[in-house]
Enzyme design. Structure first.
Site, mmCIF file in Angstrom:
data_model
loop_
_atom_site.group_PDB
_atom_site.id
_atom_site.type_symbol
_atom_site.label_atom_id
_atom_site.label_comp_id
_atom_site.label_asym_id
_atom_site.label_seq_id
_atom_site.Cartn_x
_atom_site.Cartn_y
_atom_site.Cartn_z
ATOM 1 N N GLU A 129 -3.860 31.142 64.820
ATOM 2 C CA GLU A 129 -5.297 30.953 64.619
ATOM 3 C C GLU A 129 -5.790 31.692 63.373
ATOM 4 O O GLU A 129 -6.671 31.192 62.657
ATOM 5 C CB GLU A 129 -6.065 31.421 65.848
ATOM 6 C CG GLU A 129 -7.553 31.130 65.785
ATOM 7 C CD GLU A 129 -8.217 31.257 67.136
ATOM 8 O OE1 GLU A 129 -8.169 30.286 67.912
ATOM 9 O OE2 GLU A 129 -8.766 32.344 67.426
ATOM 10 N N ASP A 186 -3.705 24.067 77.921
ATOM 11 C CA ASP A 186 -4.488 24.689 78.999
ATOM 12 C C ASP A 186 -5.979 24.370 78.841
ATOM 13 O O ASP A 186 -6.835 25.256 78.773
ATOM 14 C CB ASP A 186 -4.239 26.196 79.074
ATOM 15 C CG ASP A 186 -4.380 26.903 77.737
ATOM 16 O OD1 ASP A 186 -4.478 26.220 76.696
ATOM 17 O OD2 ASP A 186 -4.383 28.152 77.733
#
Length: 337
Positions: free
Chosen positions: A288, A200
């Site tokens: 992350e 994205d």
């Protein structure tokens, strides 16, 4: 507000930023973004003329002192790449002579395939490692629907089918295992370098060979001006992602390096994720958080500035001279159903 004041009293080292933090506590996001841009970054402490690498390494051509407004190197001598620091033609020629191949991995599962993949690939053809040999590895649950994009000479697409998990968090975290397995079975025979990106996003400017390195991380665009105590690291000691502090806050939307380094990184993150799963723990920001823990233990040899993954919602920043990759408009309520 009382909690905020108690926090300031506990953290004497942040007193310098107390006026800023009070404003942050009182006002909304627009004010926060403006104020953050005024907070000075750390600066490169190397004296002019210092070399980052032994011998005639191409990174020694970087002009670390051309950008006095930003951090251009770390205390462990890794460059932070900003516009104005490098000669793009020189970098391209050096890597062209080495005849390198670069793998770019991207996951397009479910509605992410329909909404984002075509723009990602078509924009990559315009801006990502132009003039170099590139293999796109597209991981998807529906290979037949992968769009056909016109490719330049020496560039190709390999489509690999993966399972679609019920939770987007699982898709995000388990990509680490998929990347590691694919490096071992395929990529290491075809490419010297690997970049792993979220789908994205859209390339809007040069993302070139200056980004190549042994182990490459990205300084998160929402954190590069924040004081370190604002980093959203995982402070849960039950999680394998636990870390008390960090050098920078790294964005999992972009990371890369040699295939050997990326294989080790993704394997390590996957093992840590599985350790958490066995302990019924989930890291704060999923893969992350584990990536930030890995880069705390294993320092990246190159850091990309927020130019290499910018969020337009932040607004104007005087130190962002060029935007190279930009977050696409998020449609989470739709794509994560």
């Amino acid at each position: 507000m009382d909690c905020f004041v108690r926090f300031l009293r506990k953290r004497k080292k942040v007193l310098l930023f107390s006026p800023v933090l009070v404003l942050v506590a009182l006002y909304g996001p627009l004010s926060v973004r403006y104020i953050e841009g005024l907070i000075p970054m750390e600066k490169c402490q190397l004296p002019p003329g210092s070399q980052l690498r032994p011998g005639n390494h191409v990174d020694n051509s970087l002009d670390l002192w051309s950008r006095t407004d930003v951090q251009t190197c770390t205390y462990w001598r890794a460059p932070v790449i900003w516009d104005g620091m490098f000669n793009p033609q020189h970098y391209d020629e050096v890597y062209r002579r080495q005849n390198v191949s670069i793998a770019l991995t991207v996951f397009a599962v479910g509605r992410y395939l329909d909404i984002y993949l075509e723009k990602f690939l078509s924009s990559a053809e315009q801006h990502f490692m132009v003039g170099q040999r590139v293999i796109y590895y597209v991981f998807t649950d529906d290979p037949d629907r992968v769009p056909q994009v016109k490719l330049s000479a020496g560039r190709s697409v390999t489509v690999i089918k993966v399972l679609r998990h019920s939770r987007w968090q699982d898709i995000s975290m388990l990509r680490m295992k998929t990347i590691a397995d694919t490096i071992d079975s395929l990529i290491r025979h075809q490419a010297q370098y690997v970049f792993c990106l979220d789908v994205d996003q859209e390339f809007v400017g040069r993302f070139g060979t200056e980004a190549l390195g042994d182990l490459v991380a990205l300084f998160h665009s929402y954190y590069y001006h924040k004081p370190k105590f604002f980093y959203t690291l995982d402070h849960n000691p039950k999680s394998a992602a636990y870390v008390e502090q960090g050098d920078m806050y790294y964005h999992a939307a972009v990371f890369g390096g040699t295939w050997q380094q990326v294989k080790t990184l993704t394997q390590s993150c996957y093992w840590a994720i599985m350790q958490d799963k066995n302990n019924q723990v989930e890291a704060l920001w999923h893969d992350e958080s584990h990536l930030n823990k890995y880069f705390w233990l294993h320092k990246p040899t190159k850091v990309l500035s927020p130019e290499y993954c910018w969020a337009s919602a932040i607004g104007y920043r005087s130190d962002i001279h060029v935007v190279r990759l930009v977050w696409a408009e998020k449609q989470y309520s739709f794509v994560r159903q």
